[in-house]
Design a protein around this motif. Structure first.
Motif, mmCIF file in Angstrom:
data_model
loop_
_atom_site.group_PDB
_atom_site.id
_atom_site.type_symbol
_atom_site.label_atom_id
_atom_site.label_comp_id
_atom_site.label_asym_id
_atom_site.label_seq_id
_atom_site.Cartn_x
_atom_site.Cartn_y
_atom_site.Cartn_z
ATOM 1 N N SER A 1 47.374 -9.213 5.858
ATOM 2 C CA SER A 1 46.771 -10.545 5.725
ATOM 3 C C SER A 1 46.466 -10.934 4.290
ATOM 4 N N ILE A 2 46.283 -9.964 3.394
ATOM 5 C CA ILE A 2 45.929 -10.314 2.020
ATOM 6 C C ILE A 2 47.057 -11.077 1.350
ATOM 7 N N CYS B 1 46.861 -14.700 2.414
ATOM 8 C CA CYS B 1 45.829 -15.396 1.642
ATOM 9 C C CYS B 1 46.366 -15.796 0.278
ATOM 10 N N SER B 2 47.091 -14.899 -0.357
ATOM 11 C CA SER B 2 47.682 -15.201 -1.659
ATOM 12 C C SER B 2 48.719 -16.305 -1.546
ATOM 13 N N TRP C 1 53.378 -13.007 -0.809
ATOM 14 C CA TRP C 1 52.954 -12.231 0.355
ATOM 15 C C TRP C 1 53.359 -10.767 0.202
#
Length: 527
Positions: A376-377, A380-381, A417
């Motif tokens: 998921s990080i 977010c990016s 991503w």
């Protein structure tokens, strides 16, 4: 120069800059939710937080239709702030990225838990300072052996240095002169109260021992004294309880003042210095023994940005005769030089921040990887990076349908991503087990280089099905030229990033225990 010429010159300057300046000023004031917001973190982090907060609104201002007048565009962006929930969440996220108020609160907790010793240069000043309220310091070791007197000594040392900072007319002390005056008044009252309570307690205990003819070191007699049930003993016990209550109430008031003083001194140090290390050295001069601070992320990110920018510049110069940037050449070159470093800066900063301060970004107690965070990080990016990519789409392909270009360029977000996912995976402490440092670095390089190459091939495969304007750069390139100009540089670039920098990021992100800092007290949060 006539007045008309001056007016024309001012119009030429402020017509393109006036609108953006008003938008920046409006959201600058929206960012400051606390009085002295700047003093809750270091200057580089504060600048980064403000820039991250204002950038989306400036991008929206730049993308507004040309038919909309500048005044209407300004009013539209001001009314955006009235949208429920979203702007406030974005501000809170940017403040957390900047460490507001976590940096100051964490440093305050570090000071509260660190050893304290008065410097010899401050002894005479403290003696004179406490002598004016009737408190004589004859033996500093004896003073620090009791809870009440050791607190008084630490508080007095803090006030002594705050007075020196105020005397040097530091900007933080002048801006917060009202809070400093309040702390000074509370300190003066507490000093007189401390002397009165200590003298009263000493007289009470002295009278009890004198009447009972008990020596201070005769513990058996003291135990027998506490179990007597005569009227005199009950009166002595009541006096002893009253003295203990006075000391306990005084200790609580001292702890409250000390807590506020530590946060005030921390904010003053952060506001007066550029880096966290220099702020810690300044606080150490008061008498606190602080462990060396972690290197942080600012210098590391600056190195990554410089290397990435230099690599992209060398690639453009070396492959200029083989590949041709589609669309507007200047915008395409600027896109390569800006977006590539920005992807690494954004992902490294996000991964560092979440792994350092949030439990869900680290392995579980059973050693399992945080798969949800790793996947998921990067999303977010990608969401944060999308407005930047859309801006470059607008300027690089001005003669094409803008919505169609933005839609076809969406697969390019696989790079932010993928970079975020690989970084989140590799920074986990247990990724390579107990391998040697050289082996871990080599594997980091191979994973990052291989991942970058796989993402390049995936984009090329997508381009064969859904043509992307940016990927037209590879349409007229032969197989060997594509390998030498794209595949090999991409792998080498990713390998160097992984080999030289992921290990440092992993160590920096693991220096602090995972926790959420406590919120500031209402009195100090509004100060």
């Amino acid at each position: 120069m006539t007045l008309d010429n001056v007016v024309h010159l001012l119009n030429a300057v402020f017509d393109p800059l006036g609108g953006p300046l008003l938008v920046v000023l409006f959201y600058w004031f929206r960012f400051h939710t606390l009085k002295g917001t700047r003093s809750f973190t270091t200057k580089p982090f504060f600048v980064f937080g403000v820039a991250a907060f204002i950038t989306p609104f400036m991008i929206v201002y730049a993308l507004l239709p040309q038919k909309l007048s500048p005044l209407a565009a300004i009013w539209l962006l001001i009314f955006v702030w009235l949208i429920p929930f979203l702007p406030k969440v974005w501000r809170r996220f940017c403040q957390e990225l900047a460490g507001i108020p976590a940096s100051a609160l964490t440093l305050r907790e570090t000071l509260a838990a660190s050893p304290f010793q008065v410097h010899s240069d401050d002894m005479l000043s403290l003696q004179r300072k406490l002598a004016r309220v009737g408190y004589q310091i004859d033996d500093f070791r004896a003073v620090q052996s009791t809870a009440i007197q050791s607190r008084l000594l630490k508080i007095s040392a803090l006030m002594l240095h705050l007075e020196r900072w105020a005397g040097s007319r530091e900007s933080f002390m002048e801006r917060n002169s009202d809070l400093y005056a309040e702390l000074l008044a509370v300190y003066d009252s507490l000093c007189f109260r401390t002397v009165r309570v200590l003298k009263s307690s000493a007289e009470i205990y002295g009278a009890i021992m004198e009447d009972s003819q008990v020596e201070p070191n005769d513990w058996q007699a003291l135990d027998q004294l506490s179990t007597r049930h005569s009227a005199v003993s009950q009166l002595q016990l009541a006096a002893q309880t009253a003295a203990g209550c006075m000391l306990e109430d005084l200790r609580k008031d001292m702890d409250s003042l000390l807590n506020n003083l530590l946060l005030f001194a921390t904010r003053a140090a952060l506001a007066g210095e550029w880096t966290l290390a220099r702020s810690r050295r300044r606080l150490g001069a008061i008498g606190f023994t602080l462990e060396p601070s972690s290197p942080g992320i600012v210098k590391f990110v600056a190195i990554v940005a410089a290397f990435t920018f230099g690599w992209c510049l060398l690639w453009l110069l070396g492959s200029g005769k083989i590949v041709h940037v589609p669309g507007d050449q200047a915008a395409g070159v600027l896109r390569t030089l800006v977006t590539t470093p920005l992807q690494f800066i954004l992902n490294f900063w996000l991964v560092y921040y979440f792994k350092r301060y949030y439990g869900f970004a680290n392995e579980t107690i059973f050693g399992r990887l945080p798969v949800g965070f790793i996947l998921s990080i990067g999303l977010c990016s990608a969401v944060i990076f999308f407005p930047i990519q859309a801006t470059f789409d607008f300027y690089q392909f001005p003669d094409r349908s803008y919505p169609d270009v933005v839609l076809r360029e969406l697969p390019l977000l696989i790079f932010p991503w993928g970079i975020g996912a690989m970084t989140a995976l590799l920074v986990q402490d247990s990724t390579w087990g107990r391998r040697s440092r050289k082996t871990r670095r080599l594997r980091d390089g191979l994973v990052f280089g291989g991942g970058m190459t796989v993402m390049l091939w995936m984009l090329l495969a997508i381009h064969q099905v859904i043509p992307m304007p940016v990927m037209e750069i590879v349409d007229r390139v032969s197989g060997w030229a594509f390998f030498l100009s794209f595949v090999l540089p991409t792998f080498l670039f990713g390998f160097i990033i992984g080999y030289a920098m992921i290990g440092s990021l992993r160590e920096a992100a693991a220096r602090c225990p995972v926790r959420r800092p406590v919120a500031a007290s209402p009195a100090l949060a509004s100060a």
